[in-house]
Every structure is written in structure tokens, then in C-alpha cells.
Design an enzyme around this catalytic site. Structure first.
Site, PDB file in Angstrom:
ATOM      1  N   PHE A 129       0.893  -1.122   0.049  1.00  0.00           N
ATOM      2  CA  PHE A 129      -0.003  -0.047  -0.010  1.00  0.00           C
ATOM      3  C   PHE A 129       0.998   1.291   0.077  1.00  0.00           C
ATOM      4  CE2 PHE A 129      -3.037   3.131   1.815  1.00  0.00           C
ATOM      5  CZ  PHE A 129      -3.991   2.847   1.220  1.00  0.00           C
ATOM      6  N   ASP A 201       1.929  -4.736   8.516  1.00  0.00           N
ATOM      7  CA  ASP A 201       0.871  -3.926   8.714  1.00  0.00           C
ATOM      8  C   ASP A 201      -0.148  -4.858   8.481  1.00  0.00           C
ATOM      9  OD1 ASP A 201      -1.332  -2.292   7.684  1.00  0.00           O
ATOM     10  OD2 ASP A 201       0.045  -1.055   6.668  1.00  0.00           O
ATOM     11  N   TYR A 226     -10.942   1.063  10.766  1.00  0.00           N
ATOM     12  CA  TYR A 226     -12.330   1.370  10.100  1.00  0.00           C
ATOM     13  C   TYR A 226     -12.503   0.289   8.912  1.00  0.00           C
ATOM     14  CZ  TYR A 226      -8.659   3.692   7.168  1.00  0.00           C
ATOM     15  OH  TYR A 226      -7.396   3.969   6.311  1.00  0.00           O
ATOM     16  N   LYS A 227     -11.718  -0.758   8.742  1.00  0.00           N
ATOM     17  CA  LYS A 227     -11.958  -1.606   7.766  1.00  0.00           C
ATOM     18  C   LYS A 227     -12.656  -2.856   8.348  1.00  0.00           C
ATOM     19  CE  LYS A 227      -8.179   0.084   4.852  1.00  0.00           C
ATOM     20  NZ  LYS A 227      -6.758  -0.201   4.523  1.00  0.00           N
ATOM     21  N   ARG A 375     -12.608  -5.118  -7.073  1.00  0.00           N
ATOM     22  CA  ARG A 375     -12.093  -5.366  -5.831  1.00  0.00           C
ATOM     23  C   ARG A 375     -13.346  -5.930  -4.877  1.00  0.00           C
ATOM     24  NH1 ARG A 375      -8.265  -2.724  -1.184  1.00  0.00           N
ATOM     25  NH2 ARG A 375     -10.076  -1.104  -1.522  1.00  0.00           N
TER      26      ARG A 375
HETATM   27  C1  LIG Z   1      -5.944   1.402   4.469  1.00  0.00           C
HETATM   28  C2  LIG Z   1      -4.458   1.002   4.536  1.00  0.00           C
HETATM   29  C3  LIG Z   1      -3.781   2.047   5.069  1.00  0.00           C
HETATM   30  C4  LIG Z   1      -4.386   3.221   5.417  1.00  0.00           C
HETATM   31  O1  LIG Z   1      -3.509   4.258   5.945  1.00  0.00           O
HETATM   32  P1  LIG Z   1      -3.955   5.730   6.994  1.00  0.00           P
HETATM   33  O2  LIG Z   1      -2.907   6.253   7.315  1.00  0.00           O
HETATM   34  O3  LIG Z   1      -4.745   5.020   8.182  1.00  0.00           O
HETATM   35  O4  LIG Z   1      -5.059   6.191   5.914  1.00  0.00           O
HETATM   36  C5  LIG Z   1      -2.155   1.736   5.282  1.00  0.00           C
HETATM   37  N1  LIG Z   1      -1.807   0.755   4.637  1.00  0.00           N
HETATM   38  C6  LIG Z   1      -2.477  -0.098   4.372  1.00  0.00           C
HETATM   39  C7  LIG Z   1      -1.602  -1.561   4.013  1.00  0.00           C
HETATM   40  C8  LIG Z   1      -3.802  -0.171   4.065  1.00  0.00           C
HETATM   41  O5  LIG Z   1      -4.295  -1.068   3.372  1.00  0.00           O
END
Ligand SMILES: *Cc1c(COP(=O)(O)O)cnc(C)c1O
Length: 416
Positions: A129, A201, A226-227, A375
Site C-alpha cells: 500500500f 501492517d 475502520y476496515k 475488488r
Molecule cells: C488502508 C491502509 C492504510 C491506510 O493508512 P491511513 O494512514 O490509516 O490512512 C495503510 N496501509 C495499508 C496496507 C492499508 O491497507
């Protein structure tokens, strides 16, 4: 699953079926995006009302103590811990993933340097990500000590990329785009054997798949509420640090919430004992309070049962798309092997963006990720087998009739 009746029968036999009633769901919508933003638990609205109408309005400043606001990052961390194989006092709910990556990666690089000053490499994946990579790049610039980010293009290249120059292996357990899941235990072992630290992560893992941070011997982890944990839009993230590292490390966002005695108002920073030192400043209490409503639903089941249903849903979805939408240029991106699959399924389609917009217009909400990826997230607490059936039938209809070609579906929104 060959008919809608079969899907309904699977729902009747589903031990998690009752948990659907814990959520505020729109009956017009089949929601397959809980991997991006979970739905509201019914208890969240009542909790928000209580925080604003009673704790804030009546309790005012006293609520930091009386309503437990100050303790919330640690208390929610302890409640979340069993879902990711962590112990009490090992997690704080706080900040965002991006900020927590900054704090933990900084701490990890310092720890690595204290052990062996020559280690300057952070190993990750190009497909990670982006924010995780961006934060690493920003930190490397800030440190200006010759660190490099070494990115592999395929998970199979990781063992070779981790060597005696590696300080930290920073990986996302379940890939946000492909749904590919790493073997956390094996890769952590490889990192440790090379003398490196492992930072995971868990954005697409917490509440979606069983995670055993302690069992895997991991060093650091971040994740999202939040997921799959249904904490609400922008709800605070979490940070985990293995107990044996906590008092040996420090992080650069040394704000007063991470101080040993914040209200001593000392001019000199002294880190709290334990996980508390990973806090920084005053937290968004209204938003954070709602995280508990999401976590409470998990107390009514266990992650093993969630995983069992997740695999049943994703297996059925893959099988149905491949049989009922055959000949429409969809290619499975997500691994078929259970051991390598998270809780979402991605298919590539040359007009993926338009197809997803057409699905959303018909009330089937998934999302789109560049390049060409449709997705679909499967959230066993509230997704039914009949939703899988109906979503695939809608997709089939859109592809067969080419209704995705309507011009309005080509307009790009800022959030895809
Ligand atoms: C959703 C997601 C994020 C989001 O990061 P925020 O700083 O909380 O916006 C980060 N890393 C991964 C792998 C994600 O899937």
C-alpha cells in the site's frame, strides 16, 4: 452453489448469521467493500449519542477521568489484542496507520542501528500500500543517514532480498489489491535469521483472518480499525510492539501523551513504561469511542469461525464468477490457495473502472484499484451467501448487456 436456493440454504445453516442483526445495513445494497470501510454497528449511534450528549455535555472535562477517555487508547488496545494474537499492554489504538508506521519504523531503525550500525536497508514490496512506502521514503529523507528502501516485485523474491544489510522487513500481511496473504511466521523467521526486525501492517488482516503476532515472533505491527473492525470512517488505527522491545526503544513523535507523567508538566520528555510511549497527543475521543462498538461484535464469535465463513464466501464467489461470467475477460488476481488468500477477491477486467461504477449503480458496492482491478470484500459478520449469488448475477447481467458502456460510468471520482 449452483442456485439461489442453495445460497439461501447455506445462510440458514450459517452459525454467524445472527450477527448480521448487530449492524445498520441498507437493504437496497449488497455491500462488498467492508475491507475498505466497514458498516456501522447498531451500537455505534447510541455510543456516539452517549459520548456527545452525556460524557461531553454533562461530564465536560471530568470525563477524561470519569468516562475513561484518557485510558481509551490502552483499554481498546487490550480489547483488540486477542484478534491479532497480542497480549494485554501491547497495543494502543491511536493516530493513523501512516503515523504509526512512521513511529514504529523509526523505532525499529534505531533498534537495528543500536545492534549493528551498518544495516541501512528496509525491505518491502513495490505492491505494498503506497502510504507505507511513502512514509518510509519520508523517514529516510529525514534521517539522511544513507538508508535505502529495497522493493521486490514478487513475494517469492523476499527471502533473497533479506540479507545482512537489512535493518527492517516491512510488509503488509494481506495485500490491499491482490488479496495475497504472506506467511507471517516464515517471513519473520527469515528476517530474524538474517538479523533484521519484522514490522507487519495488518490493515487487511485484523478482524479478517487469524493473526498470531506473538506466535509468529513479530517485532512490530500496525493496523486499521475502520476496515474489517467496523470502527467508522477515519477511526484511529493501532500500534503493536512486542513486549520485550517496548522499554528498549523510543520513537520520535515524543508528545505528552507518551510521557511517563503527562500532568507533571515537566519540561523534559521521559517516555512512559511500556506501550504508552507510542502515544503522541490528544486523541479524537468521539471517533475512538465508536471503535468499541465494532470490537464488541467480535466478542460474540471467534476469528476461527470468521475465517471459516470468509473462505466459504470467497470460494463461492470465485467459482460463480468463473462459471457464470465466463467469456467476459475477467481474470482472477487473488490466489486460489487458502493459505495465501485474505478476505477479499480481485478480478482484473480491461474496463474494470466502468464495470465497478455500473455495479455500484445497481446497488452492488465493491471498489476499484488501479490498474484494472475490481475488488470485492467479504465480511463474514454481515455478508450472506445470497449476497454472493445476487452480486454475481448482477455482474453477469452488466457484462452480458454491456451496460457498463454507458458514458456516465466512465467519469472518474476522486475516491475510487
Ligand atoms: C488502508 C491502509 C492504510 C491506510 O493508512 P491511513 O494512514 O490509516 O490512512 C495503510 N496501509 C495499508 C496496507 C492499508 O491497507
Amino acid at each position: 452453489m449452483k442456485t439461489r436456493e442453495e445460497a439461501l440454504a447455506l445462510d440458514r445453516d450459517d452459525p454467524l448469521a445472527d450477527l448480521r442483526s448487530r449492524f445498520a445495513l441498507n437493504p437496497q445494497v449488497i455491500y462488498l467493500d467492508g475491507n475498505s470501510l466497514g458498516v456501522p454497528p447498531l451500537a455505534a449511534a447510541a455510543r456516539a449519542q452517549a459520548v456527545i450528549g452525556e460524557e461531553w455535555a454533562d461530564g465536560l472535562i471530568r470525563s477524561w477521568n470519569a468516562a475513561g477517555w484518557y485510558a481509551l487508547p490502552r483499554r481498546l488496545g487490550d480489547k483488540l489484542a486477542p484478534l491479532v494474537g497480542a497480549g494485554a499492554g501491547e497495543i494502543v489504538v491511536t493516530d493513523t496507520i501512516s503515523i504509526n508506521v512512521f513511529k514504529l519504523l523509526s523505532a525499529a531503525l534505531r533498534l537495528a542501528a543500536a545492534r549493528d550500525g551498518k544495516r541501512r536497508v528496509i525491505v518491502s514490496e513495490r505492491a505494498n500500500f503506497p502510504t507505507d512506502l511513502y512514509i518510509a521514503q519520508g523517514l529516510i529523507d529525514q534521517l539522511d543517514r544513507g538508508h535505502v528502501l529495497r522493493l521486490v516485485d514478487d513475494p517469492a523474491e523476499l527471502p533473497e532480498a533479506i540479507d545482512d544489510q537489512t535493518a527492517v522487513v516491512m510488509l503488509t500481511h494481506v495485500n490491499y489489491r491482490t488479496g495475497y496473504m504472506h506467511d507471517m511466521t516464515a517471513l519473520t523467521k527469515i528476517a530474524h535469521r538474517a538479523g533484521a526486525l519484522a514490522l507487519w501492517d495488518l490493515a487487511h488482516s485484523a478482524g479478517a483472518v487469524p493473526v498470531d503476532l506473538r506466535g509468529a515472533g513479530a517485532d512490530f505491527a500496525v493496523g486499521c480499525t475502520y476496515k474489517y473492525l467496523n470502527g467508522g470512517p477515519g477511526a484511529p488505527a493501532f500500534a503493536w510492539v512486542a513486549k520485550h522491545h517496548q522499554d528498549a526503544i523510543s520513537q520520535p513523535l515524543s508528545g505528552w501523551w507518551g510521557h511517563r507523567a503527562p500532568f507533571a508538566m515537566d519540561a523534559v520528555y521521559a517516555p512512559d513504561q511500556g506501550i504508552g510511549r507510542f502515544l503522541c497527543g490528544t486523541q479524537p475521543i468521539v471517533s475512538m469511542a465508536l471503535v468499541e462498538a465494532g470490537l464488541d461484535v467480535f466478542l460474540e464469535t471467534d476469528i476461527g469461525a470468521v475465517r471459516h465463513k470468509s473462505l466459504a464466501l470467497t470460494d463461492r464467489f470465485i467459482e460463480l464468477v468463473e462459471s457464470r461470467c465466463a467469456g467476459h475477460a475477467l481474470t482472477l488476481v487473488t490466489p486460489r490457495a487458502h493459505a495465501q488468500r485474505g478476505s477479499h477477491v480481485s478480478f482484473a477486467h480491461p474496463h474494470g473502472y466502468e464495470v465497478m461504477q455500473a455495479l455500484i449503480a445497481r446497488g452492488v458496492i465493491g471498489d476499484y484499484r488501479e490498474p484494472h482491478v475490481l475488488r470485492f470484500g467479504f465480511t463474514p459478520l454481515y455478508t450472506r451467501f445470497v449476497d454472493v449469488w445476487d452480486a454475481v448475477e448482477t455482474l453477469r447481467d452488466i457484462l452480458a448487456n454491456e451496460s457498463w458502456r454507458a458514458p456516465e460510468f466512465a467519469a472518474r471520482h476522486s475516491v475510487t
